[in-house]
Design a protein around this motif. Structure first.
Motif, mmCIF file in Angstrom:
data_model
loop_
_atom_site.group_PDB
_atom_site.id
_atom_site.type_symbol
_atom_site.label_atom_id
_atom_site.label_comp_id
_atom_site.label_asym_id
_atom_site.label_seq_id
_atom_site.Cartn_x
_atom_site.Cartn_y
_atom_site.Cartn_z
ATOM 1 N N ARG A 43 -4.111 4.041 -50.609
ATOM 2 C CA ARG A 43 -4.854 5.215 -51.442
ATOM 3 C C ARG A 43 -3.882 6.357 -51.515
ATOM 4 N NH1 ARG A 43 -11.058 7.482 -50.084
ATOM 5 N NH2 ARG A 43 -11.161 8.527 -52.234
ATOM 6 N N ILE A 44 -3.491 6.379 -50.165
ATOM 7 C CA ILE A 44 -2.393 7.637 -50.126
ATOM 8 C C ILE A 44 -1.027 7.480 -51.262
ATOM 9 C CG2 ILE A 44 -0.876 8.838 -48.488
ATOM 10 C CD1 ILE A 44 -2.756 8.226 -46.197
ATOM 11 N N ASP A 45 -0.577 6.169 -51.253
ATOM 12 C CA ASP A 45 0.356 5.960 -52.065
ATOM 13 C C ASP A 45 0.145 6.077 -53.489
ATOM 14 O OD1 ASP A 45 1.965 5.181 -49.980
ATOM 15 O OD2 ASP A 45 1.620 3.242 -50.175
ATOM 16 N N LEU A 46 -1.215 5.727 -53.971
ATOM 17 C CA LEU A 46 -1.770 6.123 -55.169
ATOM 18 C C LEU A 46 -1.712 7.592 -55.462
ATOM 19 C CD1 LEU A 46 -2.729 5.016 -57.858
ATOM 20 C CD2 LEU A 46 -5.275 4.931 -56.962
ATOM 21 N N ALA A 47 -2.354 8.418 -54.380
ATOM 22 C CA ALA A 47 -2.380 9.756 -54.809
ATOM 23 C C ALA A 47 -0.977 10.418 -55.121
ATOM 24 C CB ALA A 47 -2.896 10.248 -53.672
ATOM 25 N N ALA A 48 -0.125 9.718 -54.149
ATOM 26 C CA ALA A 48 1.374 10.431 -54.271
ATOM 27 C C ALA A 48 2.086 10.123 -55.646
ATOM 28 C CB ALA A 48 2.177 9.827 -53.228
ATOM 29 N N ALA A 49 1.702 8.938 -55.935
ATOM 30 C CA ALA A 49 2.508 8.390 -57.296
ATOM 31 C C ALA A 49 1.854 9.222 -58.603
ATOM 32 C CB ALA A 49 2.065 7.029 -57.362
ATOM 33 N N ARG A 50 0.695 9.458 -58.413
ATOM 34 C CA ARG A 50 -0.115 10.247 -59.342
ATOM 35 C C ARG A 50 0.338 11.746 -59.515
ATOM 36 N NH1 ARG A 50 -6.607 8.178 -60.409
ATOM 37 N NH2 ARG A 50 -5.682 6.247 -60.753
ATOM 38 N N ARG A 51 0.626 12.341 -58.214
ATOM 39 C CA ARG A 51 1.181 13.559 -58.215
ATOM 40 C C ARG A 51 2.520 13.787 -59.029
ATOM 41 N NH1 ARG A 51 1.608 16.875 -52.703
ATOM 42 N NH2 ARG A 51 3.006 15.525 -52.273
ATOM 43 N N GLY A 52 3.292 12.844 -58.283
ATOM 44 C CA GLY A 52 4.700 12.703 -59.013
ATOM 45 C C GLY A 52 4.799 12.493 -60.358
ATOM 46 N N ARG A 53 3.739 11.556 -61.095
ATOM 47 C CA ARG A 53 3.698 11.756 -62.570
ATOM 48 C C ARG A 53 3.289 13.014 -63.164
ATOM 49 N NH1 ARG A 53 1.478 6.581 -61.510
ATOM 50 N NH2 ARG A 53 -0.485 7.110 -61.895
ATOM 51 N N ARG A 54 2.316 13.818 -62.494
ATOM 52 C CA ARG A 54 1.953 15.220 -63.176
ATOM 53 C C ARG A 54 3.169 15.996 -63.007
ATOM 54 N NH1 ARG A 54 -2.936 13.916 -60.317
ATOM 55 N NH2 ARG A 54 -2.390 15.332 -58.489
ATOM 56 N N ARG A 55 4.029 16.023 -61.923
ATOM 57 C CA ARG A 55 5.164 17.054 -61.929
ATOM 58 C C ARG A 55 6.143 16.468 -62.889
ATOM 59 N NH1 ARG A 55 6.294 17.326 -55.086
ATOM 60 N NH2 ARG A 55 4.394 18.464 -54.734
ATOM 61 N N LEU A 56 6.158 15.182 -63.113
ATOM 62 C CA LEU A 56 7.419 14.812 -64.168
ATOM 63 C C LEU A 56 6.863 15.419 -65.509
ATOM 64 C CD1 LEU A 56 8.465 11.527 -63.134
ATOM 65 C CD2 LEU A 56 9.562 13.655 -62.903
ATOM 66 N N ALA A 57 5.371 15.284 -65.630
ATOM 67 C CA ALA A 57 4.905 15.626 -66.979
ATOM 68 C C ALA A 57 4.993 17.378 -67.327
ATOM 69 C CB ALA A 57 3.251 15.239 -67.145
ATOM 70 N N ASP A 92 -3.348 14.710 -52.011
ATOM 71 C CA ASP A 92 -4.663 14.772 -51.700
ATOM 72 C C ASP A 92 -5.179 13.191 -51.964
ATOM 73 O OD1 ASP A 92 -7.412 15.119 -51.341
ATOM 74 O OD2 ASP A 92 -7.602 16.487 -53.085
ATOM 75 N N ALA A 93 -5.192 12.644 -50.907
ATOM 76 C CA ALA A 93 -5.679 10.826 -51.192
ATOM 77 C C ALA A 93 -7.109 10.876 -51.337
ATOM 78 C CB ALA A 93 -5.638 10.362 -49.589
ATOM 79 N N LEU A 94 -8.031 11.993 -51.136
ATOM 80 C CA LEU A 94 -9.409 11.676 -51.672
ATOM 81 C C LEU A 94 -9.609 12.052 -53.034
ATOM 82 C CD1 LEU A 94 -9.662 11.198 -48.687
ATOM 83 C CD2 LEU A 94 -12.073 12.356 -48.863
ATOM 84 N N GLY A 95 -8.302 12.704 -53.640
ATOM 85 C CA GLY A 95 -8.478 12.886 -55.124
ATOM 86 C C GLY A 95 -8.508 11.791 -56.163
ATOM 87 N N VAL A 96 -8.239 10.584 -55.465
ATOM 88 C CA VAL A 96 -8.226 9.478 -56.243
ATOM 89 C C VAL A 96 -9.239 8.474 -55.814
ATOM 90 C CG1 VAL A 96 -5.752 9.840 -57.187
ATOM 91 C CG2 VAL A 96 -6.203 8.479 -54.990
ATOM 92 N N GLY A 97 -9.423 7.423 -56.472
ATOM 93 C CA GLY A 97 -10.374 6.497 -55.935
ATOM 94 C C GLY A 97 -9.594 5.399 -55.072
ATOM 95 N N CYS A 98 -10.020 4.637 -54.027
ATOM 96 C CA CYS A 98 -9.446 3.703 -53.131
ATOM 97 C C CYS A 98 -9.568 2.242 -53.920
ATOM 98 C CB CYS A 98 -9.985 3.954 -51.826
ATOM 99 S SG CYS A 98 -9.132 2.505 -50.641
ATOM 100 N N GLU A 99 -8.418 1.697 -54.274
ATOM 101 C CA GLU A 99 -8.384 0.553 -54.920
ATOM 102 C C GLU A 99 -8.643 -0.869 -53.726
ATOM 103 O OE1 GLU A 99 -4.794 0.136 -56.841
ATOM 104 O OE2 GLU A 99 -5.105 1.578 -58.621
ATOM 105 N N TRP A 100 -8.727 -0.206 -52.402
ATOM 106 C CA TRP A 100 -8.984 -1.404 -51.443
ATOM 107 C C TRP A 100 -10.338 -1.476 -50.972
ATOM 108 C CZ3 TRP A 100 -6.858 -5.251 -49.300
ATOM 109 C CH2 TRP A 100 -7.231 -5.749 -47.943
ATOM 110 N N CYS A 101 -10.794 -0.471 -50.777
ATOM 111 C CA CYS A 101 -12.363 -0.354 -50.460
ATOM 112 C C CYS A 101 -13.392 0.057 -51.256
ATOM 113 C CB CYS A 101 -12.556 0.452 -48.958
ATOM 114 S SG CYS A 101 -12.070 2.259 -48.951
#
Length: 229
Positions: A215-229, A174-183
């Motif tokens: 932003r999509i990459d950031l959302a994917a990375a955070r989701r991956g960290r949550r799954r590992l936690a 969910d890309a809109l679940g995080v803020g965008c660091e670009w815009c």
């Protein structure tokens, strides 16, 4: 009030205004009987603002005449009217298809408010505080408060949300679940196009149909960290 409470009321009045004291045994007995007849349905105190001693004090301070039982009874009726005027009936829990139960619950609630047993409700209530069991069951079945057919019709009017829901349904982050660091779009807001002027300043604020790749990459990375936690 019980006879013992009425006797206590008369003793209290006697301390504040000796004119009401009856010294003869027969006179005192008749006075007690008269006051109890008129005040048997008036409480001594309630949980919400009524105290017969306060009504007596107000009369002694405001009136030059000795207090009578009707003076207390009238103040009690004024107290009841005031509470009912401030009260707004909440929606009964009873089945609305059962008029007798519905009316009985309303009357019980109003009587409790009028007699000071319960606090009055000052706000209109659309419902009784939550969805019914039937609504909750239906939501579990369809997964959304908006039927799929209606959601499909609305998709063309809110393309950003439709794209977000479609992506999540396919398993994408969910890309809109995080803020965008670009815009610098905040969480939940769509990305916007950023164009730089020759002097390096940003201009342009058109909404993008798709989130920025970062932003999509950031959302994917955070989701991956949550799954590992």
């Amino acid at each position: 009030m019980e006879r013992s409470e009425v006797a206590a009321v008369l003793a209290y009045i006697g301390r504040l205004d000796p004119r009401s004291i009856r010294t003869g045994t027969g006179e005192a007995r008749d006075q007690l009987a008269q006051w109890h007849e008129l005040l048997h349905d008036v409480p001594f105190t309630t949980a919400h603002g009524w105290d017969v001693r306060e009504a007596i004090r107000v009369h002694v301070l405001d009136s030059p005449y000795p207090i009578l039982p009707v003076d207390i009874a009238r103040r009690w009726r004024a107290y009841r009217r005031d509470r009912l005027d401030r009260h707004t009936d909440p929606t009964p829990i009873a089945d609305p298809d059962d008029p007798a139960a519905w009316r009985a619950e309303l009357l019980r609630a109003r009587n409790a408010v009028a007699t000071g047993v319960a606090a009055y409700s000052t706000h209109l209530q659309i419902d009784r505080g939550g969805p019914s069991r039937h609504v909750e069951k239906r939501l579990r079945e369809i997964g959304s408060s908006i039927p799929p057919a209606v959601s499909a019709e609305l998709a063309r009017y809110r393309p950003t949300r439709a794209a977000r829901e479609a992506a999540v349904a396919k398993g994408a982050p969910d890309a809109l679940g995080v803020g965008c660091e670009w815009c610098h779009a905040p969480v939940g807001a769509p990305c916007r196009r950023r164009r730089a002027t020759p002097d390096g300043a940003a201009r342009g604020s058109a909404i993008r149909a798709a989130p920025h790749p970062s932003r999509i990459d950031l959302a994917a990375a955070r989701r991956g960290r949550r799954r590992l936690a």
